[in-house]
Design a protein around this motif. Structure first.
Motif, PDB file in Angstrom:
ATOM      1  N   THR A   1      34.321  14.578  35.084  1.00  0.00           N
ATOM      2  CA  THR A   1      34.261  15.220  36.388  1.00  0.00           C
ATOM      3  C   THR A   1      35.133  16.462  36.378  1.00  0.00           C
ATOM      4  N   TRP A   2      34.582  17.580  36.829  1.00  0.00           N
ATOM      5  CA  TRP A   2      35.309  18.839  36.905  1.00  0.00           C
ATOM      6  C   TRP A   2      35.664  19.106  38.366  1.00  0.00           C
ATOM      7  N   THR A   3      36.913  19.280  38.641  1.00  0.00           N
ATOM      8  CA  THR A   3      37.372  19.582  39.992  1.00  0.00           C
ATOM      9  C   THR A   3      37.169  21.067  40.264  1.00  0.00           C
ATOM     10  N   LEU A   4      36.446  21.391  41.324  1.00  0.00           N
ATOM     11  CA  LEU A   4      36.206  22.792  41.665  1.00  0.00           C
ATOM     12  C   LEU A   4      37.206  23.304  42.690  1.00  0.00           C
ATOM     13  N   GLN A   5      37.640  22.433  43.577  1.00  0.00           N
ATOM     14  CA  GLN A   5      38.610  22.850  44.590  1.00  0.00           C
ATOM     15  C   GLN A   5      39.930  23.210  43.902  1.00  0.00           C
ATOM     16  N   GLY A   6      40.393  24.408  44.162  1.00  0.00           N
ATOM     17  CA  GLY A   6      41.627  24.860  43.544  1.00  0.00           C
ATOM     18  C   GLY A   6      41.446  25.417  42.139  1.00  0.00           C
ATOM     19  N   ASN A   7      40.205  25.453  41.641  1.00  0.00           N
ATOM     20  CA  ASN A   7      39.925  26.008  40.321  1.00  0.00           C
ATOM     21  C   ASN A   7      39.828  27.531  40.461  1.00  0.00           C
ATOM     22  N   PRO A   8      40.799  28.274  39.933  1.00  0.00           N
ATOM     23  CA  PRO A   8      40.811  29.729  40.133  1.00  0.00           C
ATOM     24  C   PRO A   8      39.606  30.437  39.523  1.00  0.00           C
ATOM     25  N   LEU A   9      39.037  29.916  38.456  1.00  0.00           N
ATOM     26  CA  LEU A   9      37.856  30.549  37.860  1.00  0.00           C
ATOM     27  C   LEU A   9      36.645  30.382  38.760  1.00  0.00           C
ATOM     28  N   PHE A  10      36.440  29.175  39.259  1.00  0.00           N
ATOM     29  CA  PHE A  10      35.339  28.909  40.176  1.00  0.00           C
ATOM     30  C   PHE A  10      35.480  29.782  41.430  1.00  0.00           C
ATOM     31  N   GLU A  11      36.689  29.846  41.958  1.00  0.00           N
ATOM     32  CA  GLU A  11      36.931  30.646  43.162  1.00  0.00           C
ATOM     33  C   GLU A  11      36.654  32.126  42.915  1.00  0.00           C
ATOM     34  N   GLU A  12      36.993  32.618  41.721  1.00  0.00           N
ATOM     35  CA  GLU A  12      36.727  34.021  41.378  1.00  0.00           C
ATOM     36  C   GLU A  12      35.230  34.291  41.330  1.00  0.00           C
ATOM     37  N   VAL A  13      34.463  33.383  40.736  1.00  0.00           N
ATOM     38  CA  VAL A  13      33.010  33.544  40.654  1.00  0.00           C
ATOM     39  C   VAL A  13      32.394  33.547  42.050  1.00  0.00           C
ATOM     40  N   VAL A  14      32.811  32.611  42.890  1.00  0.00           N
ATOM     41  CA  VAL A  14      32.274  32.528  44.248  1.00  0.00           C
ATOM     42  C   VAL A  14      32.626  33.781  45.045  1.00  0.00           C
ATOM     43  N   GLN A  15      33.853  34.255  44.913  1.00  0.00           N
ATOM     44  CA  GLN A  15      34.300  35.435  45.653  1.00  0.00           C
ATOM     45  C   GLN A  15      33.552  36.690  45.196  1.00  0.00           C
ATOM     46  N   ARG A  16      33.442  36.877  43.881  1.00  0.00           N
ATOM     47  CA  ARG A  16      32.804  38.084  43.341  1.00  0.00           C
ATOM     48  C   ARG A  16      31.287  37.992  43.332  1.00  0.00           C
ATOM     49  N   GLN A  17      30.751  36.780  43.344  1.00  0.00           N
ATOM     50  CA  GLN A  17      29.319  36.500  43.243  1.00  0.00           C
ATOM     51  C   GLN A  17      28.714  37.141  41.985  1.00  0.00           C
ATOM     52  N   GLU A  18      29.470  37.055  40.910  1.00  0.00           N
ATOM     53  CA  GLU A  18      28.991  37.515  39.611  1.00  0.00           C
ATOM     54  C   GLU A  18      29.682  36.717  38.521  1.00  0.00           C
ATOM     55  N   ALA A  19      29.160  36.825  37.324  1.00  0.00           N
ATOM     56  CA  ALA A  19      29.665  36.034  36.204  1.00  0.00           C
ATOM     57  C   ALA A  19      31.110  36.380  35.868  1.00  0.00           C
ATOM     58  N   VAL A  20      31.810  35.374  35.371  1.00  0.00           N
ATOM     59  CA  VAL A  20      33.170  35.545  34.862  1.00  0.00           C
ATOM     60  C   VAL A  20      33.166  35.058  33.414  1.00  0.00           C
ATOM     61  N   PHE A  21      33.688  35.898  32.526  1.00  0.00           N
ATOM     62  CA  PHE A  21      33.733  35.561  31.106  1.00  0.00           C
ATOM     63  C   PHE A  21      35.166  35.652  30.617  1.00  0.00           C
ATOM     64  N   ILE A  22      35.588  34.633  29.920  1.00  0.00           N
ATOM     65  CA  ILE A  22      36.916  34.617  29.314  1.00  0.00           C
ATOM     66  C   ILE A  22      36.713  34.508  27.809  1.00  0.00           C
ATOM     67  N   GLU A  23      37.106  35.552  27.116  1.00  0.00           N
ATOM     68  CA  GLU A  23      36.912  35.590  25.668  1.00  0.00           C
ATOM     69  C   GLU A  23      37.818  34.595  24.946  1.00  0.00           C
ATOM     70  N   ASP A  24      39.069  34.510  25.379  1.00  0.00           N
ATOM     71  CA  ASP A  24      40.025  33.611  24.722  1.00  0.00           C
ATOM     72  C   ASP A  24      40.995  33.060  25.763  1.00  0.00           C
ATOM     73  N   THR A  25      40.916  31.771  26.015  1.00  0.00           N
ATOM     74  CA  THR A  25      41.783  31.139  27.008  1.00  0.00           C
ATOM     75  C   THR A  25      43.245  31.167  26.585  1.00  0.00           C
ATOM     76  N   GLN A  26      43.503  31.380  25.295  1.00  0.00           N
ATOM     77  CA  GLN A  26      44.878  31.425  24.810  1.00  0.00           C
ATOM     78  C   GLN A  26      45.570  32.749  25.141  1.00  0.00           C
ATOM     79  N   THR A  27      44.785  33.810  25.326  1.00  0.00           N
ATOM     80  CA  THR A  27      45.379  35.125  25.562  1.00  0.00           C
ATOM     81  C   THR A  27      44.997  35.738  26.908  1.00  0.00           C
ATOM     82  N   ASP A  28      44.045  35.160  27.613  1.00  0.00           N
ATOM     83  CA  ASP A  28      43.602  35.715  28.891  1.00  0.00           C
ATOM     84  C   ASP A  28      44.716  35.619  29.926  1.00  0.00           C
TER      85      ASP A  28
END
Length: 74
Positions: A1-28
Motif C-alpha cells: 500500500t502506498w500512502t498518497l496523503q502527505g506524499n510530496p511527489l504525489f502532491e507536486e503532480v496533482v498541483q502541477r497537473q503534469e508528470a514529475v520525473f526523478i532521475e536519481d533519488t539519491q541526489t535529487d
C-alpha cells in the motif's frame, strides 16, 4: 500500500497537473529535503531501492482520475 496523503511527489503532480520525473533519488534535492514527518516516502524509497521515479497524472477535463507510476529499482 502506498500512502498518497502527505506524499510530496504525489502532491507536486496533482498541483502541477503534469508528470514529475526523478532521475536519481539519491541526489535529487526533493529527497534531501524530506522532513521527519515524511519518513514513509523515504522508507519506501529505501525498502524498494528506488533509484528513478516517474509519476504521470491521468486527467479528464483537468480533474485527476489516476496516476501512472514507474520506478527503476537498483
Amino acid at each position: 500500500t502506498w500512502t498518497l496523503q502527505g506524499n510530496p511527489l504525489f502532491e507536486e503532480v496533482v498541483q502541477r497537473q503534469e508528470a514529475v520525473f526523478i532521475e536519481d533519488t539519491q541526489t535529487d534535492p526533493r529527497f534531501s529535503m524530506i522532513k521527519d514527518g515524511d519518513r514513509t516516502l523515504k522508507a519506501l524509497t529505501q525498502e524498494w531501492d528506488i533509484r528513478s521515479w516517474l509519476m504521470v497524472p491521468v486527467l479528464h477535463q483537468n480533474q485527476p482520475l489516476g496516476m501512472v507510476e514507474l520506478h527503476y529499482c537498483g
